[in-house]
Design an enzyme around this catalytic site. Structure first.
Site, mmCIF file in Angstrom:
data_model
loop_
_atom_site.group_PDB
_atom_site.id
_atom_site.type_symbol
_atom_site.label_atom_id
_atom_site.label_comp_id
_atom_site.label_asym_id
_atom_site.label_seq_id
_atom_site.Cartn_x
_atom_site.Cartn_y
_atom_site.Cartn_z
ATOM 1 N N ARG A 137 -4.010 -6.413 -21.394
ATOM 2 C CA ARG A 137 -4.924 -5.795 -22.354
ATOM 3 C C ARG A 137 -4.208 -4.840 -23.300
ATOM 4 N NH1 ARG A 137 -8.482 -2.735 -21.343
ATOM 5 N NH2 ARG A 137 -10.368 -3.465 -22.345
ATOM 6 N N ASP A 182 -11.180 2.433 -24.902
ATOM 7 C CA ASP A 182 -11.201 2.191 -23.462
ATOM 8 C C ASP A 182 -11.198 3.475 -22.661
ATOM 9 O OD1 ASP A 182 -11.311 -0.466 -23.135
ATOM 10 O OD2 ASP A 182 -9.174 -0.777 -22.792
ATOM 11 N N GLU A 220 2.167 -8.525 8.002
ATOM 12 C CA GLU A 220 2.426 -7.099 8.240
ATOM 13 C C GLU A 220 3.268 -6.461 7.136
ATOM 14 O OE1 GLU A 220 1.387 -4.683 10.633
ATOM 15 O OE2 GLU A 220 -0.084 -6.281 10.583
ATOM 16 N N PRO A 226 0.821 -1.218 0.000
ATOM 17 C CA PRO A 226 0.000 0.000 0.000
ATOM 18 C C PRO A 226 0.853 1.265 0.000
ATOM 19 C CG PRO A 226 -0.544 -1.449 1.868
ATOM 20 C CD PRO A 226 0.695 -1.995 1.248
HETATM 21 N N1 ADE Z 1 -0.969 -5.086 -0.386
HETATM 22 C C1 ADE Z 1 -1.885 -4.748 0.544
HETATM 23 N N2 ADE Z 1 -2.610 -3.710 0.143
HETATM 24 C C2 ADE Z 1 -2.163 -3.362 -1.092
HETATM 25 C C3 ADE Z 1 -2.508 -2.366 -2.027
HETATM 26 N N3 ADE Z 1 -3.471 -1.475 -1.799
HETATM 27 N N4 ADE Z 1 -1.824 -2.315 -3.188
HETATM 28 C C4 ADE Z 1 -0.825 -3.193 -3.428
HETATM 29 N N5 ADE Z 1 -0.451 -4.150 -2.585
HETATM 30 C C5 ADE Z 1 -1.099 -4.249 -1.415
#
Ligand code: ADE
Length: 221
Positions: free
Chosen positions: A151, A165, A114, A86
């Site tokens: 794609r 697209d 984690e 994330p």
């Molecule tokens: N792993 C956990 N959440 C994620 C996300 N939003 N994007 C990429 N990998 C992740």
């Protein structure tokens, strides 16, 4: 394009790629997907790949050794390797087309628990996120990225579907209609029945502008 997906849950990846347009791309040799189980690269007994975080805290952290060894088992000077986290740069259409330009070999590393030991970052080219939310693992992001990039590869989908697209030229796709002509009083726009291709093209472009302005005005800026 070759994708190497490094994961602790190979079955999640297999389940999707066996039932999608990606399967067709695989069968037609337009892409190659290699799924690697990170657990196969641990040097510890019992297949251990994670451990408690230094400094305390909840959850487990993926260890350097198995992840880096798994990466090194497939990495070449031409490949680009990304951790799915994330914290990464947010994936979008533009990033997908840039990646295609830059490499023919993408290594995507799926995290769990984690997250990764921070030192793993020294062995990769970066981190990619698919949005501002936290998933339980990197498998869905890996599939999202692989699907989007596939794609873009000529022959994977019809050229016309690709051209119109959403997000190409920062415009969303125009609305589509199919039979019946009238559904519960809702009619298909007259121009689409006209057979006049120039008029239809113009109408669709105007619709792209209208829809983008209404739904995603940020794209027009
Ligand atoms: N792993 C956990 N959440 C994620 C996300 N939003 N994007 C990429 N990998 C992740």
């Amino acid at each position: 394009m070759r994708f190497d997906i490094l994961t602790l849950f190979p079955d999640i990846i297999k389940a999707y790629i066996n039932k999608s347009i990606i399967k067709r791309a695989l069968d037609n040799h337009l892409i190659t997907i290699n799924i690697i189980n990170i657990r196969d690269f641990t040097l510890l007994k019992n297949g251990q790949v994670d451990d408690a975080p230094y400094g305390g805290g909840s959850g487990m952290v993926l260890m350097c050794e198995p992840v880096v060894r798994a990466i090194e088992s497939v990495k070449t000077p031409e490949s680009l390797t990304f951790l799915l986290t994330p914290q990464g740069r947010t994936f979008n259409d533009e990033m997908a087309s840039n990646l295609i330009e830059k490499t023919k070999h993408l290594i995507l590393v799926c995290g769990h628990y984690e997250g990764f030991d921070e030192r793993i970052l020294s062995f990769v080219d970066g981190e990619i996120s698919i949005g501002d939310y936290v998933l339980t693992g990197g498998e869905l992001p890996a599939l999202v990225i692989m699907d989007t990039i596939s794609r873009f590869i000529p022959g994977v989908i019809k050229d016309e579907s690709f051209q119109n697209d959403s997000f190409k030229n920062n415009l969303l796709d125009y609305p589509e209609y199919t039979h019946p002509r009238v559904f519960r009083g809702l009619e298909v726009p007259e121009v689409l029945l006209s057979g006049n291709h120039a008029k239809i093209k113009e109408y669709r472009y105007k619709e792209q502008l209208r829809v983008t302005k209404e739904k995603r005005p940020d794209l027009l800026k």
